[in-house]
Design a protein around this motif. Structure first.
Motif, short mmCIF file in Angstrom:
data_model
loop_
_atom_site.label_atom_id
_atom_site.label_comp_id
_atom_site.label_asym_id
_atom_site.label_seq_id
_atom_site.Cartn_x
_atom_site.Cartn_y
_atom_site.Cartn_z
N ILE A 1 89.29 -57.65 82.30
CA ILE A 1 89.38 -59.11 82.18
C ILE A 1 88.79 -59.71 83.45
N TYR A 2 87.78 -60.56 83.28
CA TYR A 2 87.10 -61.17 84.42
C TYR A 2 87.07 -62.68 84.24
N ALA B 1 85.27 -60.62 73.95
CA ALA B 1 85.91 -61.91 73.63
C ALA B 1 85.70 -62.87 74.79
N LEU B 2 85.66 -64.15 74.46
CA LEU B 2 85.46 -65.20 75.46
C LEU B 2 86.65 -66.16 75.43
N PRO C 1 84.12 -64.04 69.35
CA PRO C 1 85.10 -65.13 69.24
C PRO C 1 85.34 -65.83 70.57
N VAL C 2 85.61 -67.13 70.49
CA VAL C 2 85.86 -67.95 71.69
C VAL C 2 87.22 -68.61 71.51
N PHE C 3 88.10 -68.46 72.50
CA PHE C 3 89.44 -69.02 72.46
C PHE C 3 89.59 -70.05 73.59
N SER C 4 90.36 -71.09 73.29
CA SER C 4 90.60 -72.15 74.27
C SER C 4 92.07 -72.14 74.66
N ALA D 1 97.35 -61.17 75.31
CA ALA D 1 98.11 -60.16 74.58
C ALA D 1 97.47 -59.86 73.23
N ASP D 2 96.93 -60.89 72.56
CA ASP D 2 96.26 -60.68 71.27
C ASP D 2 94.93 -59.94 71.43
N LEU D 3 94.31 -60.05 72.62
CA LEU D 3 93.00 -59.43 72.86
C LEU D 3 93.12 -58.12 73.63
N ALA D 4 94.28 -57.48 73.54
CA ALA D 4 94.50 -56.25 74.32
C ALA D 4 93.57 -55.12 73.90
N GLN D 5 93.07 -55.15 72.65
CA GLN D 5 92.21 -54.07 72.17
C GLN D 5 90.74 -54.29 72.51
#
Length: 476
Positions: free
Chosen positions: A259-260, A291-292, A316-319, A331-335
């Motif tokens: 994660i950066y 993921a972004l 996918p892009v999350f805000s 937590a949802d992007l742990a994979q």
């Protein structure tokens, strides 16, 4: 004021000579190694500096003291001012001293109203006991009020005059400090030109290339005395390359994953750089492992810009808006193999910078920060940016906009002095072409070539003394 030089094989030996000759309160002006391997210390006796400060101090006694006022005690302003000046001068050199204290404000003399109100009592008692009071008795009762009012007004005038005198003394001490700094900087440069001309020439060359005098001083002190001209410049090039830590394959974010979060001031190119890294990661690991995340909810269209990049890449892009949203999203992007976070641009002096740092440190997962530094910014601004954005979790830096910068010296100087790892450099807006892994030799060679360009900002050899004297004011 007499400045004396002491030579010794070690610093302890030279300091012992200073204590024997000038006493334990002597003021150390400089400490540097000599060509023979010893140490040279310049010092001045504390009494000489105190005597110099005393000559600037006006008399503490008022010219016209009020009538019936007690004699004020001697004002301790000169002694306090002299001690403050000593510490102020000592702070301009690399010696540990106590914090600078403000001059002690002298205590004004006690008001004489109490004495004036007590003295008439025996007289009034005598008059009342022997004869009845005359008809004009109210007039003597009103008389003491006039001197009390006059004394109070005169005390206020004394305080105001004393405050003005203290302010004037402080201004004179500041001028004296600036004068001493300028003269000592000029003396140091002249001494360097006479004793080690090879160091002086290398100093001027690197300063023209945009490097700071702090870094240049550390380099030139280690320059072998037999190196001159091109040999000295090649030695400086090798030293700069050795100290510029660039990314190696073991620290490549694209290969390692994780994660950066890209952080930095406004306008340094964080969103475009996130898209470039996402494109590289997609080609390396596939869109399903990338993921972004964007935290930029302030700028109009900021999220739309990143969503367009994500749509093109199939990522996918999350805000997110706060710490809770960020924890749930991570937590949802742990994979996912790699998650890139685009942050809102904030000035380095914004109070939200610390809040942003705390948000990343409390996510429950390790978030590494990459600081973007604009290569076209001046050295003072870059230094301020690094100081405010440093902290736990700062993995390194990315130097952006090198295509818009004529000199890379200030940016590389900040990276070297703060011992940051330089990951990438960017040189345009194209995604993903205009991003490259940092290469120390190429960057240092380009930075040194800038010293050969004709510019009105490049100092001549005879102007170096004035330049050092001018810089000594804000560097202290």
């Amino acid at each position: 004021m007499v400045v004396r030089k002491f030579y010794g094989k070690t610093t302890r030996d030279a300091l012992r000579q200073v204590r024997e000759e000038l006493g334990a309160d002597a003021l150390i002006l400089s400490n540097r190694p000599t060509l023979g391997g010893g140490v040279e210390i310049m010092a001045v006796a504390d009494a000489d500096v105190s005597a110099l400060a005393t000559t600037l101090t006006p008399p503490s006694q008022p010219k016209h003291p009020p009538r019936n006022a007690p004699t004020p005690s001697p004002v301790p302003a000169p002694a306090a001012t002299g001690g403050s000046m000593n510490r102020a001068i000592a702070r301009t050199y690399a010696m540990p001293v106590e914090p600078l204290e403000a001059p002690a404000v002298p205590t004004p003399p006690p008001p004489p109203q109490a004495k004036a109100s007590v003295e008439p009592k025996p007289f009034l008692a005598h008059v009342q006991g022997n004869s009845p009071p005359p008809k004009a008795a109210p007039q003597p009762q009103a008389a003491p009020a006039r001197p009390a009012a006059n004394v109070a007004s005169s005390n206020d005038a004394e305080r105001e005059q004393m405050a003005q005198e203290l302010k004037q003394i402080g201004d004179e001490i500041k001028q004296l400090r600036s004068l001493l700094q300028s003269q000592l900087a000029g003396f140091a440069w002249s001494d360097m030109e006479q004793r080690t001309p090879n160091r002086a020439e290398l100093f001027r060359h690197l300063l023209t290339a945009g490097f700071s005098s702090t870094l240049i001083r550390q380099l030139t002190q280690k320059l072998p005395p037999q190196y001159e001209g091109d040999v000295a410049q090649k030695w400086a090039r090798s030293a700069l390359i050795h100290n510029l830590k660039c990314m190696d394959p073991q620290h490549d974010p694209i290969e390692r994953g994780g994660i950066y979060a890209l952080v930095g001031p406004t306008g340094v190119g964080k969103t475009t750089t996130v898209a470039k890294l996402a494109a590289r990661a997609t080609m390396r690991h596939g869109a399903q492992n990338v993921a972004l995340i964007t935290t930029d909810t302030y700028r109009i269209g900021a999220q739309d810009q990143l969503r367009i990049y994500g749509k093109i890449l199939g990522v996918p892009v999350f805000s997110v808006q706060n710490e809770g949203d960020l924890q749930l999203t991570l937590a949802d992007l742990a994979q996912r193999k790699i998650v890139l976070i685009d942050t809102v641009g904030m000035g380095q002096r914004d109070a939200r910078v610390q809040a942003q740092l705390d948000m990343f440190n409390q996510t429950g997962r390790p978030v590494e920060r990459l600081l973007l530094l604009a290569a076209n910014a001046d050295g003072h601004t870059l230094e301020d940016v690094v100081r405010h954005y440093r902290g736990d979790g700062l993995a390194g830096a990315i130097l952006s906009k090198i295509d818009e910068a004529l000199m890379l010296g200030p940016g590389l100087d900040v990276v070297i002095r703060h011992r940051l790892r330089l990951f990438y450099v960017t040189n345009g807006q194209r995604v993903p072409e205009d991003i490259h892994a940092a290469h120390a030799e190429l960057l240092i060679d380009r930075a040194l070539r800038a010293a050969q360009l004709a510019s009105p900002f490049n100092p001549e050899s005879d102007e170096m003394a004035m330049l050092n004297a001018a810089q000594s004011g804000w560097l202290s």
